[in-house]
Write an enzyme that holds these catalytic residues in place. Structure first.
Site, PDB file in Angstrom:
ATOM      1  N   CYS A 397      -5.095   2.552  -1.710  1.00  0.00           N
ATOM      2  CA  CYS A 397      -5.494   3.889  -1.282  1.00  0.00           C
ATOM      3  C   CYS A 397      -5.702   4.817  -2.486  1.00  0.00           C
ATOM      4  CB  CYS A 397      -4.492   4.448  -0.278  1.00  0.00           C
ATOM      5  SG  CYS A 397      -5.279   5.624   0.835  1.00  0.00           S
ATOM      6  N   HIS A 528      -4.292   0.422   3.755  1.00  0.00           N
ATOM      7  CA  HIS A 528      -2.883   0.100   3.460  1.00  0.00           C
ATOM      8  C   HIS A 528      -2.542  -1.289   3.989  1.00  0.00           C
ATOM      9  CE1 HIS A 528      -1.523   3.986   1.891  1.00  0.00           C
ATOM     10  NE2 HIS A 528      -2.456   4.492   2.686  1.00  0.00           N
ATOM     11  N   GLU A 530      -0.169  -3.168   3.345  1.00  0.00           N
ATOM     12  CA  GLU A 530       1.273  -3.369   3.555  1.00  0.00           C
ATOM     13  C   GLU A 530       1.681  -3.142   5.004  1.00  0.00           C
ATOM     14  OE1 GLU A 530      -0.118  -0.855   1.970  1.00  0.00           O
ATOM     15  OE2 GLU A 530       0.971   1.035   2.163  1.00  0.00           O
TER      16      GLU A 530
END
Ligand code: GLN
Length: 554
Positions: A397, A528, A530
């Site tokens: 990001c 993102h 994750e």
């Protein structure tokens, strides 16, 4: 509908004595052991603050904002639920005081209450009940874990306890209460004290709800005499008092709970029997395999995470990046590798407290998401160094936005390339907002208005990204107001930056990378990744990053 008659069960998890003792992990682990027993489990998290979502809060104060597939910005505990239960939740699974009041007020404004006086009680708790039941139905859950934030006795969460009480009254056999309480061991005394927990039990009872199970969080195991004391105070059996000592890995907690007999007790309280089905067997086996992988690390890598949210100590730091940490760990487990993480504050590179040459000792460098204008120059310094020195780099990001700016300035000789977020006069707007964002910013309409949630991206053939994902189209979760400006796509590419993924219309760059002939692993993503990493499904980008870091170590 086949499932509409299903009897749905609910477990409310509330906190005693103090917050921050791992109620979310406890609740997730409870869900996990019920999955092992063949039940489809979902979760609801209730946060008692007035913010309508977690998107407007500073991560230093509140920890990570976890974005759901549908774009709702929620508490990091939602990430625990998704990871432990291996599910993707939706906005019905999260509520705050603010979101509930907003619902009630909107209903009132549209005459939804048909002229009645709308009262705090019962209308607010009824709206809570409605959403909990809706969520259970949406997820088609057999059992829904409902975690009420804060601790019993607080003014803030009383309406949520009232909602729980109403549900219990209506269907006593379908609702159970778990009190997760803290048992201190004061150093001056040297023994575990049960009195604060006993008092929490009483406070809970004053709200009209009675614990069915008490989980005692403590540094150690609760012995039998103490279990009896707590059992006596709560009118429970001693088997209903469950130890939850500190564990080395949070993922071992479900097994500890099984050892304590918690699954049997809970099933009994809910009038349920153990089920031997494919679903339960799948989760039992998959978790076992995952746990084995967590205990089989033969190699080691050290990764530097360069961000800015760790000015207030270790606790806050790991809270703000919990999904990144877990994603790195899972990638390590899959490659028998222990991942050590060093947290470097980007400010330190700016102030000279650290020099970039220190980065040489890291096998990989990650720059995660972030907001605001501070610490940016430090991040750019780090990116420049890892780019020039072949250190594996993963940018997320803001990490991607800065990688693009640094590249444009240094390699592209576009000194004025910048992000509009920095608001620097006469800059080339390499990172900018979409048209639709401009009016939002102008009107300070900032809550829940970023580019949020899952979006598709198309990967270009022959790129590192395509090699990593092994797919043409991906879907990843976003949370940002700024984007690489598509106007400069050609310019960036002419200078040698590879845009390896874009939005399906070919416009917005979603992944950028350097040709592997120039750098062994330099990749940055606008989304993102994750947020989709799971114990049972580690994320390909993190896997590849750890693999590259291992190779760099050699
Ligand atoms: N601040 C940047 C933006 O709003 C990056 C956001 C992020 O890293 N999540 O676009």
């Amino acid at each position: 509908m086949k499932h509409s008659k299903k009897k749905r069960k609910y477990i409310f998890v509330v906190g005693g004595v103090m917050s921050g003792v791992g109620k979310g992990i406890t609740a997730s682990s409870i869900g996990k052991i019920l999955q092992f027993n063949g039940y489809k489990v979902s979760a609801v998290k209730i946060d008692p603050y007035v913010n309508v979502d977690a998107g407007t809060m500073n991560p230093v104060e509140h920890g990570e904002t976890f974005v759901l597939e549908d774009g709702y910005e929620t508490d990091q505990d939602m990430g625990n639920y998704e990871r432990f239960l291996n599910v993707s939740l939706t906005r019905n699974s999260y509520m705050t005081t603010g979101s509930i009041y907003q619902k009630v007020i909107n209903k009132e404004r549209s005459l939804g209450y048909r002229g009645k006086t709308v009262s705090v009680v019962p209308h607010v708790p009824l709206a809570v009940v409605e959403q909990i039941q809706e969520s259970a139905k949406n997820e088609d859950a057999d059992i829904t874990i409902v975690e009420i934030g804060g601790t019993v006795g607080e003014y803030e969460n009383i309406l949520f306890l009232e909602a729980a009480r109403m549900m219990k009254r209506q269907n006593p056999h379908d609702v159970a209460f778990v009190l997760v309480s803290y048992l201190p061991i004061p150093s001056a005394v040297g023994e575990m004290k049960t009195k604060p927990t006993q008092q929490s039990i009483r406070t809970m009872q004053e709200s009209g709800v009675f614990p069915d199970i008490i989980v005692g969080r403590a540094d150690g195991i609760i012995d039998i005499p103490r279990k009896l004391k707590i059992a006596n105070a709560s009118m429970l059996h001693k088997q209903d008092i469950v130890s939850a000592p500190n564990m080395k890995s949070i993922y071992d907690i479900p097994y500890y709970f099984i050892q304590e007999g918690l699954d049997n007790r809970l099933l009994k309280k809910l009038d349920l029997k153990k089920r031997n089905n494919e679903f339960g067997n799948f989760h039992t086996k998959a978790w076992k395999k995952f746990i084995q992988s967590t205990k089989n690390q033969k190699k080691e890598v050290t990764i530097a995470v360069v961000g800015k949210y760790f000015d207030t100590g270790d606790f806050v730091l790991s809270d703000a990046y919990v999904s990144v940490i877990e994603a790195l760990k899972y990638a390590g487990y899959g490659q028998k590798t222990k991942v050590n993480i060093d947290w470097l504050s980007s400010h330190d590179f700016e102030s000279g407290k650290r020099t970039v040459t220190e980065l040489k000792k890291y096998h990989g460098v990650l720059i995660p998401g972030g907001f605001g204008n501070t610490g940016i120059d430090g991040k750019d310094m780090v990116i420049k160094y890892v780019r020039k020195n072949n250190i594996p780099f993963l940018g997320i990001c803001l990490g991607m936005q800065r990688a693009a700016v640094e590249f444009a300035q240094s390699v592209g000789k576009l000194q004025h390339a910048e992000s509009d977020e920095r608001n620097i006069k006469n800059s080339i707007p390499l990172v900018t907002t979409m048209e639709s964002q401009k009016t939002k910013i102008k009107n300070a309409n900032m809550g829940g208005t970023m580019r949020l949630g899952s979006h598709a991206a198309v990967l270009k053939k022959g790129t590192l990204a395509r090699k990593i994902y092994k797919r043409e189209t991906i879907s990843e979760r976003h949370r940002h107001r700024y984007e690489l400006n598509p106007k400069f796509n050609d310019l960036l590419q002419s200078k040698g930056m590879v845009i390896s993924a874009t939005s399906p219309d070919g416009q917005l760059p979603e992944i950028i990378e350097l040709d592997q002939k120039l750098h062994p692993f330099f990749i940055a993503v606008q989304f993102h990744p994750e947020l989709q990493a799971r114990p049972l499904n580690s994320h390909p980008l993190f896997n590849a990053f750890i693999k590259a870091s291992l190779k760099n170590k050699k």
